[in-house]
Design a protein around this motif. Structure first.
Motif, PDB file in Angstrom:
ATOM      1  N   ARG A  29       0.818  -1.178   0.010  1.00  0.00           N
ATOM      2  CA  ARG A  29       0.178   0.075  -0.050  1.00  0.00           C
ATOM      3  C   ARG A  29       0.702   1.142  -0.034  1.00  0.00           C
ATOM      4  O   ARG A  29       1.731   1.328   0.770  1.00  0.00           O
ATOM      5  CB  ARG A  29      -1.025  -0.115   1.230  1.00  0.00           C
ATOM      6  CG  ARG A  29      -1.984  -1.141   1.301  1.00  0.00           C
ATOM      7  CD  ARG A  29      -3.103  -0.933   0.286  1.00  0.00           C
ATOM      8  NE  ARG A  29      -4.051  -1.873   0.458  1.00  0.00           N
ATOM      9  CZ  ARG A  29      -5.176  -2.017   1.034  1.00  0.00           C
ATOM     10  NH1 ARG A  29      -5.256  -1.032   1.847  1.00  0.00           N
ATOM     11  NH2 ARG A  29      -6.038  -2.845   0.891  1.00  0.00           N
ATOM     12  N   LEU A  31       0.859   5.524   0.185  1.00  0.00           N
ATOM     13  CA  LEU A  31       0.121   6.658   0.554  1.00  0.00           C
ATOM     14  C   LEU A  31       0.944   7.769   0.402  1.00  0.00           C
ATOM     15  O   LEU A  31       2.268   7.843   0.644  1.00  0.00           O
ATOM     16  CB  LEU A  31      -0.129   6.533   2.003  1.00  0.00           C
ATOM     17  CG  LEU A  31      -1.017   5.330   2.545  1.00  0.00           C
ATOM     18  CD1 LEU A  31      -1.274   5.445   4.128  1.00  0.00           C
ATOM     19  CD2 LEU A  31      -2.355   5.353   1.801  1.00  0.00           C
ATOM     20  N   THR A  32       0.380   8.848  -0.202  1.00  0.00           N
ATOM     21  CA  THR A  32       0.820  10.177  -0.272  1.00  0.00           C
ATOM     22  C   THR A  32       0.238  11.085   0.649  1.00  0.00           C
ATOM     23  O   THR A  32      -1.035  11.204   0.602  1.00  0.00           O
ATOM     24  CB  THR A  32       0.762  10.554  -1.999  1.00  0.00           C
ATOM     25  OG1 THR A  32       1.272   9.672  -2.483  1.00  0.00           O
ATOM     26  CG2 THR A  32       1.216  11.759  -1.863  1.00  0.00           C
ATOM     27  N   VAL A  57       3.435  -1.166   3.805  1.00  0.00           N
ATOM     28  CA  VAL A  57       2.889   0.277   3.936  1.00  0.00           C
ATOM     29  C   VAL A  57       3.898   1.055   3.526  1.00  0.00           C
ATOM     30  O   VAL A  57       5.053   1.277   4.456  1.00  0.00           O
ATOM     31  CB  VAL A  57       2.115   0.496   4.789  1.00  0.00           C
ATOM     32  CG1 VAL A  57       1.554   2.115   4.804  1.00  0.00           C
ATOM     33  CG2 VAL A  57       0.857  -0.486   5.414  1.00  0.00           C
ATOM     34  N   ILE A  59       4.977   5.223   2.782  1.00  0.00           N
ATOM     35  CA  ILE A  59       4.162   6.619   3.061  1.00  0.00           C
ATOM     36  C   ILE A  59       5.154   7.629   2.449  1.00  0.00           C
ATOM     37  O   ILE A  59       6.411   7.728   2.908  1.00  0.00           O
ATOM     38  CB  ILE A  59       3.648   6.893   4.550  1.00  0.00           C
ATOM     39  CG1 ILE A  59       2.787   5.981   5.074  1.00  0.00           C
ATOM     40  CG2 ILE A  59       3.258   8.215   4.668  1.00  0.00           C
ATOM     41  CD1 ILE A  59       2.611   5.918   6.490  1.00  0.00           C
ATOM     42  N   ASP A  80      -3.501  11.430  -0.593  1.00  0.00           N
ATOM     43  CA  ASP A  80      -4.359  10.413   0.140  1.00  0.00           C
ATOM     44  C   ASP A  80      -4.960  11.079   1.504  1.00  0.00           C
ATOM     45  O   ASP A  80      -6.219  11.057   1.800  1.00  0.00           O
ATOM     46  CB  ASP A  80      -3.860   9.161   0.393  1.00  0.00           C
ATOM     47  CG  ASP A  80      -3.542   8.240  -0.846  1.00  0.00           C
ATOM     48  OD1 ASP A  80      -4.306   8.035  -1.499  1.00  0.00           O
ATOM     49  OD2 ASP A  80      -2.370   8.291  -0.986  1.00  0.00           O
ATOM     50  N   VAL A 227      -8.745  12.378   5.385  1.00  0.00           N
ATOM     51  CA  VAL A 227      -8.498  11.701   4.272  1.00  0.00           C
ATOM     52  C   VAL A 227      -9.496  12.451   2.910  1.00  0.00           C
ATOM     53  O   VAL A 227     -10.317  12.967   2.933  1.00  0.00           O
ATOM     54  CB  VAL A 227      -9.024  10.462   4.415  1.00  0.00           C
ATOM     55  CG1 VAL A 227      -9.064   9.308   3.191  1.00  0.00           C
ATOM     56  CG2 VAL A 227      -8.513   9.788   5.662  1.00  0.00           C
ATOM     57  N   SER A 231      -8.782   9.671  -2.791  1.00  0.00           N
ATOM     58  CA  SER A 231      -7.820   8.521  -2.461  1.00  0.00           C
ATOM     59  C   SER A 231      -8.425   7.145  -2.968  1.00  0.00           C
ATOM     60  O   SER A 231      -9.418   6.830  -2.650  1.00  0.00           O
ATOM     61  CB  SER A 231      -7.678   8.676  -1.154  1.00  0.00           C
ATOM     62  OG  SER A 231      -6.888   7.531  -0.601  1.00  0.00           O
ATOM     63  N   ASN A 233      -6.991   4.626  -1.592  1.00  0.00           N
ATOM     64  CA  ASN A 233      -6.338   3.969  -0.528  1.00  0.00           C
ATOM     65  C   ASN A 233      -6.839   4.345   0.724  1.00  0.00           C
ATOM     66  O   ASN A 233      -6.218   4.607   1.690  1.00  0.00           O
ATOM     67  CB  ASN A 233      -4.971   3.634  -0.167  1.00  0.00           C
ATOM     68  CG  ASN A 233      -4.544   2.853  -1.363  1.00  0.00           C
ATOM     69  OD1 ASN A 233      -4.779   1.836  -1.602  1.00  0.00           O
ATOM     70  ND2 ASN A 233      -3.390   3.562  -2.366  1.00  0.00           N
ATOM     71  N   GLN A 234      -8.553   5.006   0.748  1.00  0.00           N
ATOM     72  CA  GLN A 234      -9.075   5.642   1.769  1.00  0.00           C
ATOM     73  C   GLN A 234      -8.759   4.864   3.273  1.00  0.00           C
ATOM     74  O   GLN A 234      -8.628   5.037   4.032  1.00  0.00           O
ATOM     75  CB  GLN A 234     -10.308   5.802   1.625  1.00  0.00           C
ATOM     76  CG  GLN A 234     -10.656   6.807   0.550  1.00  0.00           C
ATOM     77  CD  GLN A 234     -12.248   7.339   0.389  1.00  0.00           C
ATOM     78  OE1 GLN A 234     -12.713   7.362   1.350  1.00  0.00           O
ATOM     79  NE2 GLN A 234     -12.608   7.704  -0.845  1.00  0.00           N
ATOM     80  N   ALA A 237      -5.230   5.138   4.504  1.00  0.00           N
ATOM     81  CA  ALA A 237      -5.005   6.451   4.982  1.00  0.00           C
ATOM     82  C   ALA A 237      -5.891   6.833   6.153  1.00  0.00           C
ATOM     83  O   ALA A 237      -5.188   7.598   7.032  1.00  0.00           O
ATOM     84  CB  ALA A 237      -5.689   7.326   3.598  1.00  0.00           C
TER      85      ALA A 237
END
Length: 262
Positions: A29, A31-32, A57, A59, A80, A227, A231, A233-234, A237
């Motif tokens: 996963r 995430l930004t 994950v 980030i 995200d 969030v 996104s 990937n809610q 996030a």
């Protein structure tokens, strides 16, 4: 021979299934996170801890002024999770329907402070001193741009003292930074007589704090987080945002000078 062949065929049949199961356990996963520049040190530390505790994950944090980050989000940048240094930018996204429903939270509170360079000869020890010096045109103040939350808080302080920012700029009593880190650098380098930043940035840069602004002068300094609806990937996030509200995360924030919003 037949037994060996059968075992090979069975292994070949089981390998895809085993690979699929393994893939589920280590699902990647990414995430930004867009965050105010004043969160650089604390959020970098926390995301490293989170990644270690959550294999798979990754980030990526992008730090800048909240106004710049807002513009990037509005222009379609991948993001995200957004952490702003003021409610105004988050309110804009909320009004546009860009936030994931129920995810917005007031995460942190900061303080606006007046800092002076090491060995400053101006003798500015308070906002009252700064106001008098600005009225006399005998000081150079560093502040954030008007689209930067710390700049907006500084504008309120100037208005509190009845000072006209445009006149001060025309008299070359003010210099600007595109985010709070730029203002902090100007103070650290001694290229200005004083500057207005957050107490957390003063702490991380080892600056001398001359005075702290009251809520009457500039209002509360609240950091909301949410969030984004865009996104992909809610869930992930939201999980990271939930982590940022935990006691362990708050300890890191509080060491840097933040306090829980409330």
């Amino acid at each position: 021979m037949r037994k060996t062949t059968s075992m090979i065929l069975l292994a070949a049949m089981l390998l895809p299934a085993l690979s699929a199961c393994g893939g589920e356990k280590t699902q990647e996963r990414s995430l930004t996170v867009f965050a105010a520049a004043s969160l650089t040190e604390t959020l970098t530390e926390l995301k490293t801890v989170y990644e270690k505790d959550h294999p798979g994950v990754t980030i990526t944090c992008s730090f800048d002024s909240s106004g710049t980050l807002l513009t990037q989000i509005q222009e379609g940048a991948v993001c995200d999770l957004f952490l702003s240094a003021a409610p105004r930018q988050m309110d804009t996204l909320d009004e546009q329907g860009s936030l994931s429903e129920g995810s917005r939270v007031d995460l942190l509170e900061n303080q606006v402070v007046l800092c002076v360079p090491e060995g400053s000869p101006k003798g500015i020890e308070s906002f009252d001193d700064l106001a008098q010096a600005l009225k006399g045109g005998d000081v150079l103040l560093a502040m954030g741009n008007s689209d930067v939350p710390v700049g907006q808080y500084t504008q309120r302080i100037l208005a509190y003292y009845g000072l006209n920012e445009e006149e001060l700029a025309a008299a070359q009593c003010v210099t600007y930074g595109t985010n709070v880190k730029e203002v902090t650098t100007q103070i650290s380098e001694g290229s200005v007589d004083c500057g207005v930043v957050y107490c957390t940035d003063a702490f991380s840069a080892g600056l001398t704090v001359a005075d702290r602004a009251t809520a009457e002068m500039c209002g509360q300094v609240i950091y909301p987080a949410a969030v984004l609806k865009q996104s992909k990937n809610q869930e992930a996030a939201q999980a990271f945002l939930d982590y940022l509200t935990t006691g362990a995360a708050m300890e890191v924030f509080e060491k840097a000078g933040f306090s829980p919003a409330g």
